[in-house]
Write a protein that holds these residues in place. Sequence first.
Motif, PDB file in Angstrom:
ATOM      1  N   ILE A 225       0.839  -1.199   0.000  1.00  0.00           N
ATOM      2  CA  ILE A 225       0.000   0.000   0.000  1.00  0.00           C
ATOM      3  C   ILE A 225       0.875   1.251   0.000  1.00  0.00           C
ATOM      4  CG2 ILE A 225      -1.607   1.345   1.403  1.00  0.00           C
ATOM      5  CD1 ILE A 225      -3.008  -1.195   2.142  1.00  0.00           C
ATOM      6  N   ALA A 226       1.967   1.226   0.762  1.00  0.00           N
ATOM      7  CA  ALA A 226       2.883   2.373   0.778  1.00  0.00           C
ATOM      8  C   ALA A 226       3.484   2.605  -0.606  1.00  0.00           C
ATOM      9  CB  ALA A 226       3.985   2.129   1.807  1.00  0.00           C
ATOM     10  N   SER A 227       3.827   1.527  -1.308  1.00  0.00           N
ATOM     11  CA  SER A 227       4.372   1.667  -2.663  1.00  0.00           C
ATOM     12  C   SER A 227       3.331   2.251  -3.611  1.00  0.00           C
ATOM     13  CB  SER A 227       4.847   0.301  -3.173  1.00  0.00           C
ATOM     14  OG  SER A 227       5.826  -0.254  -2.320  1.00  0.00           O
ATOM     15  N   ALA A 228       2.064   1.813  -3.447  1.00  0.00           N
ATOM     16  CA  ALA A 228       0.989   2.368  -4.278  1.00  0.00           C
ATOM     17  C   ALA A 228       0.771   3.848  -3.979  1.00  0.00           C
ATOM     18  CB  ALA A 228      -0.303   1.576  -4.051  1.00  0.00           C
ATOM     19  N   LEU A 229       0.917   4.253  -2.713  1.00  0.00           N
ATOM     20  CA  LEU A 229       0.796   5.669  -2.352  1.00  0.00           C
ATOM     21  C   LEU A 229       1.911   6.496  -2.991  1.00  0.00           C
ATOM     22  CD1 LEU A 229      -0.191   5.443   1.419  1.00  0.00           C
ATOM     23  CD2 LEU A 229      -1.520   6.591  -0.359  1.00  0.00           C
ATOM     24  N   ILE A 230       3.128   5.974  -2.961  1.00  0.00           N
ATOM     25  CA  ILE A 230       4.254   6.685  -3.590  1.00  0.00           C
ATOM     26  C   ILE A 230       3.992   6.861  -5.075  1.00  0.00           C
ATOM     27  CG2 ILE A 230       6.706   6.537  -4.154  1.00  0.00           C
ATOM     28  CD1 ILE A 230       7.066   4.968  -1.533  1.00  0.00           C
ATOM     29  N   ASP A 231       3.527   5.807  -5.710  1.00  0.00           N
ATOM     30  CA  ASP A 231       3.246   5.878  -7.146  1.00  0.00           C
ATOM     31  C   ASP A 231       2.152   6.890  -7.444  1.00  0.00           C
ATOM     32  OD1 ASP A 231       3.500   4.645  -9.922  1.00  0.00           O
ATOM     33  OD2 ASP A 231       1.385   4.271  -9.510  1.00  0.00           O
ATOM     34  N   MET A 232       1.102   6.921  -6.596  1.00  0.00           N
ATOM     35  CA  MET A 232       0.010   7.866  -6.799  1.00  0.00           C
ATOM     36  C   MET A 232       0.490   9.314  -6.667  1.00  0.00           C
ATOM     37  SD  MET A 232      -2.292  10.000  -5.018  1.00  0.00           S
ATOM     38  CE  MET A 232      -2.234   9.411  -3.332  1.00  0.00           C
ATOM     39  N   TYR A 233       1.255   9.583  -5.616  1.00  0.00           N
ATOM     40  CA  TYR A 233       1.749  10.949  -5.407  1.00  0.00           C
ATOM     41  C   TYR A 233       2.729  11.361  -6.502  1.00  0.00           C
ATOM     42  CZ  TYR A 233      -0.376  11.496  -0.779  1.00  0.00           C
ATOM     43  OH  TYR A 233      -1.280  11.641   0.249  1.00  0.00           O
ATOM     44  N   SER A 234       3.542  10.435  -6.967  1.00  0.00           N
ATOM     45  CA  SER A 234       4.505  10.788  -8.015  1.00  0.00           C
ATOM     46  C   SER A 234       3.797  11.142  -9.315  1.00  0.00           C
ATOM     47  CB  SER A 234       5.478   9.628  -8.241  1.00  0.00           C
ATOM     48  OG  SER A 234       4.835   8.523  -8.844  1.00  0.00           O
ATOM     49  N   LYS A 235       2.729  10.410  -9.656  1.00  0.00           N
ATOM     50  CA  LYS A 235       1.987  10.716 -10.875  1.00  0.00           C
ATOM     51  C   LYS A 235       1.216  12.026 -10.759  1.00  0.00           C
ATOM     52  CE  LYS A 235       1.516   5.942 -12.444  1.00  0.00           C
ATOM     53  NZ  LYS A 235       0.621   4.773 -12.609  1.00  0.00           N
ATOM     54  N   CYS A 236       0.883  12.401  -9.534  1.00  0.00           N
ATOM     55  CA  CYS A 236       0.207  13.684  -9.310  1.00  0.00           C
ATOM     56  C   CYS A 236       1.197  14.830  -9.159  1.00  0.00           C
ATOM     57  CB  CYS A 236      -0.687  13.601  -8.077  1.00  0.00           C
ATOM     58  SG  CYS A 236      -2.098  12.489  -8.253  1.00  0.00           S
ATOM     59  N   GLY A 237       2.491  14.542  -9.198  1.00  0.00           N
ATOM     60  CA  GLY A 237       3.505  15.577  -9.126  1.00  0.00           C
ATOM     61  C   GLY A 237       3.819  16.062  -7.729  1.00  0.00           C
ATOM     62  N   SER A 238       3.396  15.328  -6.703  1.00  0.00           N
ATOM     63  CA  SER A 238       3.644  15.747  -5.323  1.00  0.00           C
ATOM     64  C   SER A 238       4.838  14.971  -4.771  1.00  0.00           C
ATOM     65  CB  SER A 238       2.401  15.507  -4.453  1.00  0.00           C
ATOM     66  OG  SER A 238       2.613  15.952  -3.146  1.00  0.00           O
ATOM     67  N   LEU A 239       6.025  15.471  -5.062  1.00  0.00           N
ATOM     68  CA  LEU A 239       7.254  14.791  -4.652  1.00  0.00           C
ATOM     69  C   LEU A 239       7.398  14.747  -3.136  1.00  0.00           C
ATOM     70  CD1 LEU A 239      10.031  13.556  -5.360  1.00  0.00           C
ATOM     71  CD2 LEU A 239      10.921  15.871  -5.516  1.00  0.00           C
ATOM     72  N   LYS A 240       7.018  15.821  -2.474  1.00  0.00           N
ATOM     73  CA  LYS A 240       7.168  15.890  -1.021  1.00  0.00           C
ATOM     74  C   LYS A 240       6.342  14.817  -0.325  1.00  0.00           C
ATOM     75  CE  LYS A 240       6.791  19.093   2.885  1.00  0.00           C
ATOM     76  NZ  LYS A 240       6.415  20.467   3.314  1.00  0.00           N
ATOM     77  N   ASP A 241       5.088  14.650  -0.744  1.00  0.00           N
ATOM     78  CA  ASP A 241       4.231  13.630  -0.140  1.00  0.00           C
ATOM     79  C   ASP A 241       4.779  12.229  -0.391  1.00  0.00           C
ATOM     80  OD1 ASP A 241       2.343  15.358   0.973  1.00  0.00           O
ATOM     81  OD2 ASP A 241       1.291  15.559  -0.928  1.00  0.00           O
ATOM     82  N   ALA A 242       5.262  12.000  -1.611  1.00  0.00           N
ATOM     83  CA  ALA A 242       5.832  10.691  -1.936  1.00  0.00           C
ATOM     84  C   ALA A 242       7.051  10.405  -1.069  1.00  0.00           C
ATOM     85  CB  ALA A 242       6.202  10.633  -3.417  1.00  0.00           C
ATOM     86  N   GLN A 243       7.887  11.415  -0.882  1.00  0.00           N
ATOM     87  CA  GLN A 243       9.090  11.246  -0.055  1.00  0.00           C
ATOM     88  C   GLN A 243       8.729  10.943   1.393  1.00  0.00           C
ATOM     89  OE1 GLN A 243      12.651  11.693  -1.158  1.00  0.00           O
ATOM     90  NE2 GLN A 243      12.607  10.419   0.679  1.00  0.00           N
ATOM     91  N   ASN A 244       7.689  11.607   1.918  1.00  0.00           N
ATOM     92  CA  ASN A 244       7.261  11.362   3.301  1.00  0.00           C
ATOM     93  C   ASN A 244       6.779   9.925   3.479  1.00  0.00           C
ATOM     94  OD1 ASN A 244       7.838  13.970   4.115  1.00  0.00           O
ATOM     95  ND2 ASN A 244       5.772  14.728   3.714  1.00  0.00           N
ATOM     96  N   VAL A 245       5.997   9.432   2.516  1.00  0.00           N
ATOM     97  CA  VAL A 245       5.522   8.049   2.603  1.00  0.00           C
ATOM     98  C   VAL A 245       6.697   7.084   2.566  1.00  0.00           C
ATOM     99  CG1 VAL A 245       4.139   6.267   1.462  1.00  0.00           C
ATOM    100  CG2 VAL A 245       3.285   8.609   1.575  1.00  0.00           C
ATOM    101  N   PHE A 246       7.643   7.338   1.660  1.00  0.00           N
ATOM    102  CA  PHE A 246       8.798   6.449   1.520  1.00  0.00           C
ATOM    103  C   PHE A 246       9.633   6.421   2.793  1.00  0.00           C
ATOM    104  CE2 PHE A 246      13.263   5.767   0.243  1.00  0.00           C
ATOM    105  CZ  PHE A 246      13.147   4.518  -0.363  1.00  0.00           C
ATOM    106  N   ASP A 247       9.850   7.578   3.395  1.00  0.00           N
ATOM    107  CA  ASP A 247      10.678   7.644   4.606  1.00  0.00           C
ATOM    108  C   ASP A 247      10.031   6.935   5.790  1.00  0.00           C
ATOM    109  OD1 ASP A 247      12.570   9.075   3.221  1.00  0.00           O
ATOM    110  OD2 ASP A 247      11.826  11.047   3.865  1.00  0.00           O
ATOM    111  N   ASN A 248       8.701   6.843   5.785  1.00  0.00           N
ATOM    112  CA  ASN A 248       7.990   6.242   6.920  1.00  0.00           C
ATOM    113  C   ASN A 248       7.720   4.756   6.758  1.00  0.00           C
ATOM    114  OD1 ASN A 248       7.781   8.637   8.469  1.00  0.00           O
ATOM    115  ND2 ASN A 248       6.056   9.334   7.225  1.00  0.00           N
ATOM    116  N   ILE A 249       8.184   4.149   5.660  1.00  0.00           N
ATOM    117  CA  ILE A 249       8.008   2.696   5.496  1.00  0.00           C
ATOM    118  C   ILE A 249       8.980   1.984   6.428  1.00  0.00           C
ATOM    119  CG2 ILE A 249       8.114   0.751   3.910  1.00  0.00           C
ATOM    120  CD1 ILE A 249       7.517   2.640   1.633  1.00  0.00           C
ATOM    121  N   PRO A 250       8.488   1.158   7.348  1.00  0.00           N
ATOM    122  CA  PRO A 250       9.404   0.515   8.307  1.00  0.00           C
ATOM    123  C   PRO A 250      10.333  -0.507   7.667  1.00  0.00           C
ATOM    124  CG  PRO A 250       7.165  -0.311   8.571  1.00  0.00           C
ATOM    125  CD  PRO A 250       7.082   0.816   7.596  1.00  0.00           C
TER     126      PRO A 250
END
Length: 718
Positions: free
Chosen positions: A324-349
Amino acid sequence: MKTMPFSSQFMWSPYEFALCLQKCLKAKALRPGMQVHATLLTSGTNMNILSLNSKLVGMYAGCADLKSARVLFQKIGHPNVFAFNWMVLGLAYNGYFDDALLYFRWMREVGHVGNNFTFSIVLKTCVGLMNVNMGKQVHAMVCEMGFQNDVSIANALIDMYGKCEGISYAHLVFDGMRERDVASWTSMICGFCNIGEIEKAMVLFERMKMEGLEPNDFTWNVILAAYARSSNSSKAFAFFERMKREGVVADVVTWNALISGFVQNHQVMEAFKMFQEMILSAIQPNQVTIVALLPAFGSAGFIKCGREIHGFVCRKGFDANVFIASALIDMYSKCGSLKDAQNVFDNIPCKNVASWNAMIDCYGKCGMTNSSLELFNKMQEEGLHPNEVTFTCVLSACSHSGSVQKGLEIFSSMKKCYGIEQSLQHYACVVDLLCRSGRTVEAYKFFKALPIQITESMAGAFLHGCKLHGRRDLAKMMAEEIMRLKLKRPGSFVTLSNIYAADGEWEEVENVRNVMKERDVHKHPGFSWIEKPCEILEGEKEKEGNNMESGLDVGLAELENLHSASRSSAMFASARSLSDVALSLRQNLTFRGVRVQNINIGGGVGGEIPDNKRLEYALQHLHGIGRSKAHHIVCELGVENKFVKDLSKRELYSIRELLSKYLIGNDLKKCVERDVGRLVGIQCYRGIRHVDSLPCRGQRTHTNARTRRNRKTLSGSR
């Protein structure tokens, strides 16, 4: 399964060992199974009794410890059919389809015939490889051994042919069955649904009920998902209501089938509405629901809906799930929100390859090639081995940034340094890499040296590059080979048609269009959307088509004038393709309620403006212009109390000119056409996707000193 204490004061019988291994296998409990294995070794029990060695192989293979399973299998002097079956099943279940077939061949070489379970597993392996020819060979063995009347094997054959594009063979197997169960009918229905033959699937569905067999939940869900994928939402909803009437309870699997069907058909808002209704129906979405829904929002750019789903994920505690975290990163990247994608990636345990790939691709989409390559190196430092998708993301990042040499180096190192074979996607990335940078000759030579057949994505990238960099000669050299491909998407056809039209080869243009008609390939008109706080308005092509009638007379008159002017003016010569001619005509059409002289008051291309709304409201609330500026525009025009539907043609022209004046600053992008040096586009962003505004051909586009001073003043005031 809890750890079992073992005592050396008593001895277990072989039967008890076998029973315990069976329980460990069923519970996928590897550690207790290893304890049983250790006790077997210390007790000196004969492993050949009750096929304990085969059961040990099965326990390790079933728990996905394939390394231990292989070691144990090698130590068996004469492995039986059950040991071979477990190895084939374990390898196939974990995606090692080629190795599974090797063990099957080994079994045949040592003289074992195999049983119905063996052939069912091997046929599923053929599905994993998508190798219908291998499936036919297994089918021949089945007939040779006399297993063709076995229901489970026949079902596996139908499933294999249905998924490997051999529906006619699946139908022959189905018709030849002496008895059929629910799985037989469902497999055949699945085959028809996979190729879009829903009517044939419904005929089988009704026949199944007439023969006294009641469809199970999977049968209903297959047809429901097929209707949702078919862009016919009304039939999908009708079948959904029929399920309820016939007493079938819609569970989470049913809702997931409906949502995933809409997503696959790019009906994003229908999928989102189904998700909302699912929650209102007290059906709790699971992780499959979220993973199916997020890519749709990414593809459509609906970041607000995506954030709502993200909030739901956090509330339900699904954010720890790496998929789900990977799908969130992909969604934010396609929407152009790099900051949100980076936050999700950093919080993946605990990151896996998929999460690293999603973030690498995100940097690539944003043009941050260096960051993408740094993450690629860091991924390897963390001990993760890149896969095929990783290299696709890295090559795509190099392509977007123009890092040709670096991309080619990475492509060459795939096999040498990482042991990964180049696939179709990697070859397509290299073609795109060369064409984007203008090295179309190298791309042409690369095409000629390819060891595989050209794919649709390769053809599209090559033709676009040739058109972009003016190498129409290379495009024509590849045209014959490209036309032989069974292209399903219209992009390559349209690009090739425009290339021929640019050189005045109208016969070739007609040939391309005829091929499109023969192959039933259609280019669907595009549309844009406007995102509002509580809803998303879509400018649909059907609405635009219905409103074109009001501007038809104007359009015909403009076309006649354009044709007559072409004999004495250079205006027609600048229209270098059919698309330019269509654009010139379109710019002079008035679409009341949809498009206003090519300025979209509603805020998007084709964005709908209610006819009963005053112009000031449309400018302020739908276009994103400030209240004072909107009021100033309508006052300057003298249309303070006019509705949009009552605006005259002259007033529409004036609106366009004033918008060009007020929408100036960082959000304005000017494009100057190379041939005649005229202004052809204005793109602005006001909390919406985009607005394209093109002045009419022949219209005076230069600005005087006073206008430039006004623009400078307005830009400074912001």
